[in-house]
Scaffold this active site. Structure first.
Site: not given
Length: 262
Positions: A142, A155
């Site tokens: 990401s 995350y």
């Protein structure tokens, strides 16, 4: 060779393949001629892929947090379908909480999938690939791994760890012909993305993503659109192909310029 045959004769393992980016990766690889073992914790999505592609896609349930299950699946795959040439780590979960509210369980679960799962799969397949002197591993991470984000500490940290792990693995296995790269998407139209939006207000939520939000220190998307999962899958397909034969240890951002590569 046309793109629809550029991966012909190769076998790929994809995790998190039941929906979103993982499903798009299966379409991209199978559409280029690869045989794909599509895995997911839930069976429904991967079974649908198997039905759609016939013998080109094989559906398997897999919990990437279980190292024994991962090793058993990889061993079974190689014994029955042949050597794995490609592995793509897509399985991931998102916990959207400020650190003050983040529970021990949320933190541990996020790392169990996003980081430990990448380790389990990559370790298992790389052991076999290095013995054959060839292979390609791609981890879907990401852009949050490289730029701090509010309410996404678990995350972002788990994805940053997965990126560095994949690069370190790539350095170790490069002399034995195995390439390891990461693809780092920005906002992409998946269930995970929609889960962060206001219910019943999808259009306005999407517009806020594109425009950015100064209150949360988030830039917009210079290209003016949210990615489709196929945008990410096409980047993965390129990196596992011979067109990328001299690319390894690379982190490819596919985010429409959102991070400004800060």
């Amino acid at each position: 060779m046309s793109l629809d045959q550029e991966l012909a004769g190769r076998t790929a393992l994809v995790t998190g393949a039941g929906r979103g980016i993982g499903e798009a990766v299966v379409h991209a690889l199978a559409g280029r001629g690869a045989r794909v073992i599509a895995t997911d914790l839930a069976a429904e999505g991967v079974v649908a892929l198997e039905t759609a592609y016939g013998g080109r896609v094989v559906a398997r349930t897999l919990d990437v947090t279980d190292p024994t299950a991962v090793e058993d699946l990889v061993a079974e795959t190689e014994a029955t379908l042949g050597p794995l040439d490609i592995a793509v780590n897509v399985a991931g979960i998102l916990s959207g909480s400020p650190v003050s509210d983040l529970s021990d369980e949320e933190w541990a679960a996020t790392f169990a999938v996003n980081t430990h799962g990448v380790f389990h799969v990559s370790r298992s397949v790389s052991r076999r690939m290095t013995g054959r002197g060839a292979g390609s591993i791609v981890t879907v991470a990401s852009n949050a791994a490289g730029v701090p984000r509010t309410n996404m500490a678990a995350y972002a940290a788990s994805k940053a760890a997965a990126v560095m792990f994949t690069r370190c693995l790539g350095l170790e296995v490069a002399p034995r012909g195995v390439r390891c790269n990461t693809v780092s998407p920005g906002s992409t139209l998946t269930d995970m993305q929609r889960g962060m939006w206001t219910a019943g207000d999808e259009e306005a939520s999407a517009r806020r993503v594109v425009e950015g939000d100064t209150a949360t220190f988030r830039t917009g998307i210079p290209l003016g659109r949210i990615a489709d999962p196929s945008d990410i899958a096409d980047a993965v397909a390129f990196l596992v192909s011979d067109r990328a034969r001299h690319i390894t240890l690379h982190d490819l951002y596919v985010d429409g310029g959102a991070t400004l590569r800060a």
